[in-house]
Design a protein around this motif. Sequence first.
Motif, PDB file in Angstrom:
ATOM      1  N   UNK A 186     -24.258  12.105  -3.289  1.00  0.00           N
ATOM      2  CA  UNK A 186     -23.120  12.599  -2.494  1.00  0.00           C
ATOM      3  C   UNK A 186     -22.623  13.926  -3.064  1.00  0.00           C
ATOM      4  N   UNK A 187     -22.724  14.070  -4.386  1.00  0.00           N
ATOM      5  CA  UNK A 187     -22.264  15.315  -5.009  1.00  0.00           C
ATOM      6  C   UNK A 187     -23.151  16.501  -4.607  1.00  0.00           C
ATOM      7  N   UNK A 188     -24.449  16.226  -4.475  1.00  0.00           N
ATOM      8  CA  UNK A 188     -25.395  17.271  -4.024  1.00  0.00           C
ATOM      9  C   UNK A 188     -24.931  17.881  -2.702  1.00  0.00           C
ATOM     10  N   UNK A 189     -24.545  16.998  -1.792  1.00  0.00           N
ATOM     11  CA  UNK A 189     -24.121  17.423  -0.451  1.00  0.00           C
ATOM     12  C   UNK A 189     -22.824  18.216  -0.545  1.00  0.00           C
ATOM     13  N   UNK A 190     -21.891  17.716  -1.333  1.00  0.00           N
ATOM     14  CA  UNK A 190     -20.589  18.378  -1.464  1.00  0.00           C
ATOM     15  C   UNK A 190     -20.716  19.747  -2.130  1.00  0.00           C
ATOM     16  N   UNK A 191     -21.592  19.813  -3.136  1.00  0.00           N
ATOM     17  CA  UNK A 191     -21.783  21.086  -3.838  1.00  0.00           C
ATOM     18  C   UNK A 191     -22.403  22.145  -2.940  1.00  0.00           C
ATOM     19  N   UNK A 194     -21.073  20.985   2.145  1.00  0.00           N
ATOM     20  CA  UNK A 194     -21.252  20.188   3.364  1.00  0.00           C
ATOM     21  C   UNK A 194     -20.439  18.896   3.283  1.00  0.00           C
ATOM     22  N   UNK A 195     -19.955  18.425   4.428  1.00  0.00           N
ATOM     23  CA  UNK A 195     -19.128  17.209   4.384  1.00  0.00           C
ATOM     24  C   UNK A 195     -19.938  15.907   4.326  1.00  0.00           C
ATOM     25  N   UNK A 196     -19.358  14.942   3.632  1.00  0.00           N
ATOM     26  CA  UNK A 196     -19.893  13.575   3.618  1.00  0.00           C
ATOM     27  C   UNK A 196     -18.870  12.702   4.344  1.00  0.00           C
ATOM     28  N   UNK A 197     -19.313  12.042   5.378  1.00  0.00           N
ATOM     29  CA  UNK A 197     -18.430  11.142   6.127  1.00  0.00           C
ATOM     30  C   UNK A 197     -18.972   9.729   5.965  1.00  0.00           C
ATOM     31  N   UNK A 198     -18.099   8.828   5.521  1.00  0.00           N
ATOM     32  CA  UNK A 198     -18.534   7.441   5.348  1.00  0.00           C
ATOM     33  C   UNK A 198     -17.867   6.571   6.407  1.00  0.00           C
ATOM     34  N   UNK A 199     -18.663   5.763   7.076  1.00  0.00           N
ATOM     35  CA  UNK A 199     -18.126   4.793   8.032  1.00  0.00           C
ATOM     36  C   UNK A 199     -18.347   3.409   7.431  1.00  0.00           C
ATOM     37  N   UNK A 200     -17.255   2.779   7.015  1.00  0.00           N
ATOM     38  CA  UNK A 200     -17.339   1.468   6.378  1.00  0.00           C
ATOM     39  C   UNK A 200     -17.345   0.401   7.462  1.00  0.00           C
ATOM     40  N   UNK A 211     -19.771   2.644  -5.455  1.00  0.00           N
ATOM     41  CA  UNK A 211     -20.469   3.925  -5.620  1.00  0.00           C
ATOM     42  C   UNK A 211     -20.295   4.804  -4.384  1.00  0.00           C
ATOM     43  N   UNK A 212     -21.361   5.125  -3.670  1.00  0.00           N
ATOM     44  CA  UNK A 212     -21.283   6.150  -2.623  1.00  0.00           C
ATOM     45  C   UNK A 212     -20.371   5.808  -1.445  1.00  0.00           C
ATOM     46  N   UNK A 213     -20.121   4.511  -1.211  1.00  0.00           N
ATOM     47  CA  UNK A 213     -19.314   4.129  -0.036  1.00  0.00           C
ATOM     48  C   UNK A 213     -17.875   4.647  -0.101  1.00  0.00           C
ATOM     49  N   UNK A 214     -17.390   4.927  -1.305  1.00  0.00           N
ATOM     50  CA  UNK A 214     -15.998   5.362  -1.435  1.00  0.00           C
ATOM     51  C   UNK A 214     -15.897   6.872  -1.682  1.00  0.00           C
ATOM     52  N   UNK A 215     -17.019   7.587  -1.549  1.00  0.00           N
ATOM     53  CA  UNK A 215     -17.007   8.997  -1.939  1.00  0.00           C
ATOM     54  C   UNK A 215     -17.096   9.966  -0.760  1.00  0.00           C
ATOM     55  N   UNK A 216     -16.792   9.498   0.423  1.00  0.00           N
ATOM     56  CA  UNK A 216     -16.802  10.396   1.566  1.00  0.00           C
ATOM     57  C   UNK A 216     -15.636  11.363   1.507  1.00  0.00           C
ATOM     58  N   UNK A 217     -15.833  12.555   2.081  1.00  0.00           N
ATOM     59  CA  UNK A 217     -14.694  13.467   2.236  1.00  0.00           C
ATOM     60  C   UNK A 217     -13.722  12.862   3.238  1.00  0.00           C
ATOM     61  N   UNK A 218     -14.301  12.143   4.185  1.00  0.00           N
ATOM     62  CA  UNK A 218     -13.505  11.393   5.149  1.00  0.00           C
ATOM     63  C   UNK A 218     -14.003   9.962   5.158  1.00  0.00           C
ATOM     64  N   UNK A 219     -13.062   9.038   5.021  1.00  0.00           N
ATOM     65  CA  UNK A 219     -13.404   7.614   4.972  1.00  0.00           C
ATOM     66  C   UNK A 219     -12.925   6.954   6.262  1.00  0.00           C
ATOM     67  N   UNK A 220     -13.880   6.530   7.056  1.00  0.00           N
ATOM     68  CA  UNK A 220     -13.558   5.846   8.309  1.00  0.00           C
ATOM     69  C   UNK A 220     -13.912   4.368   8.122  1.00  0.00           C
TER      70      UNK A 220
END
Length: 287
Positions: A186-191, A194-200, A211-220
Motif C-alpha cells: 500500500x505504501x508503494x502506491x501512496x508513494x 496514487x490513492x488507495x481505497x479500501x472497501x471493507x 494490515x492492508x485493510x486499514x490503510x486506505x486513504x479512504x475507508x469505505x
Amino acid sequence: MNWLTEFVRPKIRTLFARREVPENLWQQCPSCQQMIFHRDLATNLKVCPHCGHHMRASAIERLAWTFDDGSYTRIELPKVPADPLRFRDSKRYTDRLKEARDKTHQDDALVVAHGRIGGHAAVVAAMEFDFMGGSMGAAVGEGIVAAARLAVLQEAPLIVFTASGGARMQEGAISLMQMPRTVIATRLVKEAGLPVIVVLTDPTTGGVTASFAMLGDIQIAEPGALIGFAGARVIEQTVREKLPEGFQRAEYLHEHGIVDMVVKRTELRATLTQLVGLLRVKELAAA
Ligand SMILES: [Zn+2]
C-alpha cells in the motif's frame, strides 16, 4: 411390489423433487427470512429488497459490479510454493486447497483486475471469502503486491475489496509475513502519489484487518459488515465487560471514526466513480 414401493415411494420422491425447484429459484434472506426470487436478488446486487441485508458476494461479482460495463482484464498472479510447511490437521492442506479451487474456480483467495471506472483507469483487488474463508497466505500477499505494482505502473488508483477471516493458519509464520508485505504494497502506491481505497465487506477480520485493510486513504464499509481483529467473544472474555451494541459493525466503526463512510452496495459504484474522479491527481497535474 407392494403398496409401499408403488405408491408411497413415488409420492415421497415428488415431495422432495418439488422442493428442489424453489431452492434454485428462490433464496431466503438470512436476516429477515423472506424468500427472494433469484433474478431480483441478482439485479439488486445481492442486497435483500425487503430489509436491505447485504449478502456475501464473490470476488468476480465485485469486479463485474465495479468496472464500467462490467468489463475488465484479470492479471495472472505470481505462483507461490504450495504447502511450504506440509501442513496437515484433519485434512492435508493440499487437499483443502484443491477443494477450495474446485468450489470457487479461483487459484486462491484474491483476484486482481484492471479496467475503467467512470472512464478512469483503476486496479481492483477483490478477496474471495469462499476460498478458505478468504484467509491470507503467501498467494494473497503476493497478489496484493502485484496489484500495487500494477497500480503504480498504470498510474491508477488501487481499490481493494476485503473479505477475510484473517491469517491462513496452514501457512503458519509465512502467513503472518504477508502482513508487513501488504503494508509495504500500500505504501508503494501512496508513494507514487496514487490513492488507495479500501472497501471493507462482511466479514473483514484478523490479520487482514491488522494490515492492508486499514490503510486506505479512504475507508469505505458496506452496511452491517463485521469488521474487527479478534472475535467479540474473545474480547469480552479478556476485558470481562459487556461490549456495546453493534460493536465491530460498519455503522459503529463509522460513528467512532475508523471508517470514513458506510455505502450501500447499490450506491458503491457511483461513490467509487466519484472518488476516482476526484482523486486523479496525476492526470490533472499533467493536463
Ligand atoms: Zn431481508
